[in-house]
Design a protein around this motif. Structure first.
Motif, mmCIF file in Angstrom:
data_model
loop_
_atom_site.group_PDB
_atom_site.id
_atom_site.type_symbol
_atom_site.label_atom_id
_atom_site.label_comp_id
_atom_site.label_asym_id
_atom_site.label_seq_id
_atom_site.Cartn_x
_atom_site.Cartn_y
_atom_site.Cartn_z
ATOM 1 N N ALA A 60 123.963 54.881 34.736
ATOM 2 C CA ALA A 60 122.693 54.882 34.056
ATOM 3 C C ALA A 60 121.720 55.039 35.087
ATOM 4 O O ALA A 60 120.788 55.841 34.763
ATOM 5 C CB ALA A 60 122.324 53.553 33.348
ATOM 6 N N ASP A 61 121.670 54.574 36.369
ATOM 7 C CA ASP A 61 120.630 54.768 37.544
ATOM 8 C C ASP A 61 121.056 55.887 38.245
ATOM 9 O O ASP A 61 120.339 56.150 39.279
ATOM 10 C CB ASP A 61 120.846 53.670 38.297
ATOM 11 N N ASP A 62 122.105 56.820 37.955
ATOM 12 C CA ASP A 62 122.579 57.906 38.811
ATOM 13 C C ASP A 62 121.170 59.023 38.438
ATOM 14 O O ASP A 62 120.739 59.244 37.351
ATOM 15 C CB ASP A 62 123.811 58.679 38.183
ATOM 16 N N GLN A 63 121.013 59.691 39.704
ATOM 17 C CA GLN A 63 120.041 60.926 39.517
ATOM 18 C C GLN A 63 120.708 62.288 39.658
ATOM 19 O O GLN A 63 120.199 63.191 39.976
ATOM 20 C CB GLN A 63 119.040 60.764 40.493
ATOM 21 N N GLY A 64 122.174 62.194 39.373
ATOM 22 C CA GLY A 64 122.794 63.290 39.886
ATOM 23 C C GLY A 64 122.491 64.323 38.627
ATOM 24 O O GLY A 64 121.964 64.220 37.686
ATOM 25 N N ASP A 65 123.443 65.425 38.402
ATOM 26 C CA ASP A 65 123.210 66.593 37.649
ATOM 27 C C ASP A 65 124.587 66.287 36.771
ATOM 28 O O ASP A 65 124.755 67.553 36.140
ATOM 29 C CB ASP A 65 123.576 67.943 38.531
ATOM 30 N N ALA A 66 124.604 65.316 36.338
ATOM 31 C CA ALA A 66 125.738 65.302 34.983
ATOM 32 C C ALA A 66 124.815 65.524 33.690
ATOM 33 O O ALA A 66 123.801 65.177 33.584
ATOM 34 C CB ALA A 66 126.302 63.974 34.897
ATOM 35 N N GLY A 67 125.696 66.386 32.947
ATOM 36 C CA GLY A 67 125.128 66.601 31.512
ATOM 37 C C GLY A 67 125.035 65.781 30.554
ATOM 38 O O GLY A 67 125.946 64.778 30.875
ATOM 39 N N LEU A 68 124.422 65.839 29.726
ATOM 40 C CA LEU A 68 124.372 64.981 28.650
ATOM 41 C C LEU A 68 125.585 64.776 27.949
ATOM 42 O O LEU A 68 126.065 63.500 27.626
ATOM 43 C CB LEU A 68 123.258 65.395 27.448
ATOM 44 N N ALA A 69 126.505 65.851 27.545
ATOM 45 C CA ALA A 69 127.918 65.525 27.072
ATOM 46 C C ALA A 69 128.649 64.686 27.995
ATOM 47 O O ALA A 69 129.327 64.013 27.499
ATOM 48 C CB ALA A 69 128.501 67.107 27.039
ATOM 49 N N GLU A 70 128.630 65.115 29.282
ATOM 50 C CA GLU A 70 129.486 64.128 30.156
ATOM 51 C C GLU A 70 128.923 62.630 30.230
ATOM 52 O O GLU A 70 129.864 61.608 30.165
ATOM 53 C CB GLU A 70 129.247 64.594 31.572
ATOM 54 N N VAL A 71 127.641 62.426 30.276
ATOM 55 C CA VAL A 71 127.021 60.931 30.068
ATOM 56 C C VAL A 71 127.554 60.478 28.691
ATOM 57 O O VAL A 71 127.778 59.405 28.895
ATOM 58 C CB VAL A 71 125.501 60.977 30.235
ATOM 59 N N VAL A 72 127.550 61.124 27.636
ATOM 60 C CA VAL A 72 127.800 60.462 26.316
ATOM 61 C C VAL A 72 129.307 60.344 26.258
ATOM 62 O O VAL A 72 129.595 59.029 25.965
ATOM 63 C CB VAL A 72 127.489 61.374 25.108
ATOM 64 N N ALA A 73 130.170 61.073 26.999
ATOM 65 C CA ALA A 73 131.554 61.025 26.780
ATOM 66 C C ALA A 73 132.053 59.535 27.676
ATOM 67 O O ALA A 73 132.806 58.635 27.401
ATOM 68 C CB ALA A 73 132.272 62.258 27.279
ATOM 69 N N ALA A 74 131.381 59.693 28.879
ATOM 70 C CA ALA A 74 131.501 58.531 29.630
ATOM 71 C C ALA A 74 131.292 57.142 29.249
ATOM 72 O O ALA A 74 131.924 56.185 29.020
ATOM 73 C CB ALA A 74 130.713 58.856 31.039
ATOM 74 N N ALA A 75 130.031 57.310 28.585
ATOM 75 C CA ALA A 75 129.730 56.060 27.824
ATOM 76 C C ALA A 75 130.509 55.679 26.520
ATOM 77 O O ALA A 75 130.896 54.202 26.467
ATOM 78 C CB ALA A 75 127.995 56.123 27.416
ATOM 79 N N ALA A 76 130.751 56.550 25.846
ATOM 80 C CA ALA A 76 131.665 56.314 24.611
ATOM 81 C C ALA A 76 133.020 55.678 25.108
ATOM 82 O O ALA A 76 133.515 54.729 24.530
ATOM 83 C CB ALA A 76 131.749 57.497 23.710
ATOM 84 N N ILE A 77 133.510 56.344 25.996
ATOM 85 C CA ILE A 77 135.075 55.964 26.381
ATOM 86 C C ILE A 77 135.098 54.804 27.066
ATOM 87 O O ILE A 77 135.870 53.927 26.786
ATOM 88 C CB ILE A 77 135.565 57.200 27.376
ATOM 89 N N THR A 78 134.021 54.550 27.918
ATOM 90 C CA THR A 78 133.836 53.130 28.713
ATOM 91 C C THR A 78 133.745 52.033 27.707
ATOM 92 O O THR A 78 134.329 50.944 27.689
ATOM 93 C CB THR A 78 132.755 53.204 29.689
ATOM 94 N N GLY A 79 132.531 52.252 26.573
ATOM 95 C CA GLY A 79 132.623 51.291 25.731
ATOM 96 C C GLY A 79 133.586 50.823 24.862
ATOM 97 O O GLY A 79 133.901 49.793 24.532
ATOM 98 N N ALA A 80 134.186 51.887 24.416
ATOM 99 C CA ALA A 80 135.516 51.668 23.652
ATOM 100 C C ALA A 80 136.545 50.813 24.357
ATOM 101 O O ALA A 80 137.024 49.918 23.707
ATOM 102 C CB ALA A 80 135.996 53.040 22.934
ATOM 103 N N LEU A 81 136.838 51.325 25.411
ATOM 104 C CA LEU A 81 137.979 50.687 26.429
ATOM 105 C C LEU A 81 137.696 49.025 26.454
ATOM 106 O O LEU A 81 138.457 48.390 26.540
ATOM 107 C CB LEU A 81 138.463 51.563 27.458
ATOM 108 N N VAL A 82 136.241 49.027 27.025
ATOM 109 C CA VAL A 82 135.985 47.545 27.552
ATOM 110 C C VAL A 82 136.065 46.836 26.218
ATOM 111 O O VAL A 82 136.482 45.633 26.314
ATOM 112 C CB VAL A 82 134.745 47.849 28.186
ATOM 113 N N ALA A 83 135.541 47.079 25.164
ATOM 114 C CA ALA A 83 135.340 46.306 23.891
ATOM 115 C C ALA A 83 136.793 45.981 23.368
ATOM 116 O O ALA A 83 137.301 44.820 23.212
ATOM 117 C CB ALA A 83 134.741 47.128 22.870
ATOM 118 N N MET A 84 137.758 46.883 23.490
ATOM 119 C CA MET A 84 139.066 46.724 23.048
ATOM 120 C C MET A 84 139.624 45.729 23.902
ATOM 121 O O MET A 84 140.605 44.915 23.518
ATOM 122 C CB MET A 84 140.012 48.101 23.083
#
Length: 95
Positions: free
Chosen positions: A45-69
């Motif tokens: 969330a605090d990165d100022q990198g050049d990650a695209g929106l799709a990469e940010v959404v994919a990382a958030a979705a994968i991380t959230g799902a796996l951590v919750a599980m």
């Protein structure tokens, strides 16, 4: 406080600890897998990198799902374990 209440509190504390550790392990493994696949760490969330929106959404979705599980599985596993411990061994073989 009865023994059952004490056991319940201990079970909740152990369950919370197990859920926390499971989430931490999943995040570390996911970060290693992400780096192996993409060549860089997953976007944060605090990165100022050049990650695209799709990469940010994919990382958030994968991380959230796996951590919750992992938290659910750790909590359920701990609940089953403490229930077995609370019940104790069957000392009356005549039943």
């Amino acid at each position: 406080m009865t023994d059952k209440q004490t056991n319940s509190i201990v079970a909740k504390i152990i369950g919370a600890g197990a859920a926390f550790l499971a989430a931490l392990v999943v995040q570390k493994v996911l970060a290693l897998a992400w780096k192996a696949k993409t060549g860089h760490k997953p976007p944060a969330a605090d990165d100022q990198g050049d990650a695209g929106l799709a990469e940010v959404v994919a990382a958030a979705a994968i991380t959230g799902a796996l951590v919750a599980m992992s938290r659910v599985l750790a909590t359920r596993g701990t609940a089953r374990f403490t229930a077995q411990v609370d019940d104790g061994p069957d000392l009356n073989p005549m039943d």
